[in-house]
Design an enzyme around this catalytic site. Sequence first.
Site, PDB file in Angstrom:
ATOM      1  N   LYS A  79      50.308  48.772  31.355  1.00  0.00           N
ATOM      2  CA  LYS A  79      51.645  49.306  31.663  1.00  0.00           C
ATOM      3  C   LYS A  79      52.707  48.204  31.595  1.00  0.00           C
ATOM      4  O   LYS A  79      53.755  48.393  30.994  1.00  0.00           O
ATOM      5  CB  LYS A  79      51.683  49.907  33.087  1.00  0.00           C
ATOM      6  CG  LYS A  79      50.759  51.067  33.321  1.00  0.00           C
ATOM      7  CD  LYS A  79      51.048  51.741  34.653  1.00  0.00           C
ATOM      8  CE  LYS A  79      50.788  50.869  35.864  1.00  0.00           C
ATOM      9  NZ  LYS A  79      49.364  50.524  36.098  1.00  0.00           N
ATOM     10  N   ARG A 129      53.067  56.494  42.377  1.00  0.00           N
ATOM     11  CA  ARG A 129      51.617  56.321  42.479  1.00  0.00           C
ATOM     12  C   ARG A 129      50.995  57.386  43.377  1.00  0.00           C
ATOM     13  O   ARG A 129      49.767  57.418  43.522  1.00  0.00           O
ATOM     14  CB  ARG A 129      51.294  54.943  43.044  1.00  0.00           C
ATOM     15  CG  ARG A 129      51.043  53.883  41.978  1.00  0.00           C
ATOM     16  CD  ARG A 129      50.790  52.594  42.709  1.00  0.00           C
ATOM     17  NE  ARG A 129      49.969  51.634  42.036  1.00  0.00           N
ATOM     18  CZ  ARG A 129      50.450  50.551  41.435  1.00  0.00           C
ATOM     19  NH1 ARG A 129      51.727  50.345  41.348  1.00  0.00           N
ATOM     20  NH2 ARG A 129      49.619  49.671  40.906  1.00  0.00           N
ATOM     21  N   ARG A 156      42.735  38.462  33.258  1.00  0.00           N
ATOM     22  CA  ARG A 156      44.204  38.505  33.211  1.00  0.00           C
ATOM     23  C   ARG A 156      44.816  37.285  33.904  1.00  0.00           C
ATOM     24  O   ARG A 156      44.396  36.894  34.979  1.00  0.00           O
ATOM     25  CB  ARG A 156      44.711  39.787  33.873  1.00  0.00           C
ATOM     26  CG  ARG A 156      46.228  39.905  33.859  1.00  0.00           C
ATOM     27  CD  ARG A 156      46.654  41.322  33.934  1.00  0.00           C
ATOM     28  NE  ARG A 156      46.523  41.866  35.280  1.00  0.00           N
ATOM     29  CZ  ARG A 156      47.187  42.952  35.690  1.00  0.00           C
ATOM     30  NH1 ARG A 156      47.986  43.589  34.858  1.00  0.00           N
ATOM     31  NH2 ARG A 156      47.013  43.403  36.902  1.00  0.00           N
ATOM     32  N   ARG A 179      45.973  36.770  39.517  1.00  0.00           N
ATOM     33  CA  ARG A 179      46.531  37.445  40.678  1.00  0.00           C
ATOM     34  C   ARG A 179      45.430  37.672  41.706  1.00  0.00           C
ATOM     35  O   ARG A 179      44.318  38.032  41.332  1.00  0.00           O
ATOM     36  CB  ARG A 179      47.114  38.802  40.251  1.00  0.00           C
ATOM     37  CG  ARG A 179      48.606  38.779  40.019  1.00  0.00           C
ATOM     38  CD  ARG A 179      49.088  40.039  39.381  1.00  0.00           C
ATOM     39  NE  ARG A 179      48.752  41.254  40.131  1.00  0.00           N
ATOM     40  CZ  ARG A 179      49.181  42.471  39.785  1.00  0.00           C
ATOM     41  NH1 ARG A 179      49.937  42.626  38.724  1.00  0.00           N
ATOM     42  NH2 ARG A 179      48.846  43.523  40.492  1.00  0.00           N
ATOM     43  N   ARG A 228      41.256  49.001  43.811  1.00  0.00           N
ATOM     44  CA  ARG A 228      42.476  49.494  43.161  1.00  0.00           C
ATOM     45  C   ARG A 228      42.146  50.654  42.231  1.00  0.00           C
ATOM     46  O   ARG A 228      42.907  51.612  42.112  1.00  0.00           O
ATOM     47  CB  ARG A 228      43.179  48.358  42.398  1.00  0.00           C
ATOM     48  CG  ARG A 228      43.742  47.304  43.340  1.00  0.00           C
ATOM     49  CD  ARG A 228      44.168  46.063  42.597  1.00  0.00           C
ATOM     50  NE  ARG A 228      45.377  46.243  41.822  1.00  0.00           N
ATOM     51  CZ  ARG A 228      45.685  45.542  40.741  1.00  0.00           C
ATOM     52  NH1 ARG A 228      44.867  44.615  40.280  1.00  0.00           N
ATOM     53  NH2 ARG A 228      46.804  45.757  40.103  1.00  0.00           N
TER      54      ARG A 228
END
Length: 216
Positions: free
Chosen positions: A15, A90, A127, A160, A171
């Site tokens: 996203k 969300r 990531r 992160r 998540r």
Amino acid sequence: MVRVLIMLGAPGAGKGTQAVRLSASLSIQHVSTGDLFREHLKNGTELGSKVQHYMEKGHLVPDELVVDMLFDRVAAEDCRDGYLLDGYPRTLHQAKVLDERLMPATSLQVIELEVSDESIIERAAGRLTCDNCGHLQHQKFSPPAVAGTCDACGGPLSQREDDRPEVVGNRLAVYHDQTRPLSDYYRERGMLCTVDGGKDPKVVYKACLECLGEED
Ligand code: AMP
């Protein structure tokens, strides 16, 4: 006509990457609730201290804390002609609040990036996020030219906290439970376009533009 775009998808579905490109090419503001919260954390604000615990665990921040922050942000002058929402809504409640608060002359379009859970876990593990400018890279798919250094600004890259494997599982579970139902919500309203987010980012970008009826 104000143009509002929503990017839906699991955490790490791409996203953020697509939002940066699309908002630039469509000349609308990119608004990421996750980035806004991280900014609050960095600046040590009261809101930051309230949301830290949820974010570290990979849980959703309670709706009332998200909604006020989001609508303050999109009331700003730079969102007057439109904005792209990355990470909002969300929950069904957040989607309903958005519906209530949008100006009557608003065109709302929703793109959903579909990516398998296995790919999400692999992507999150590699990531890298720039501590300085927020630019996203990946150890395997877009490795930095200089190890540990952001290609965009030269700042330090790090993983992160909430991309650690034990948090990503949380998540994903939260996504399936609370956010995934939004696909049906928007599909029933004829607003949803689903894109295969497992492809190369350039291919995904083209498919997103096609969804929006835009030329490359
Ligand atoms: P993101 O960068 O979009 O993955 O967001 C990082 C974290 O911020 C999420 O895991 C949540 O804890 C929190 N967050 C961001 N956007 C929202 C939202 N719309 N509702 C609830 N929590 C959110």
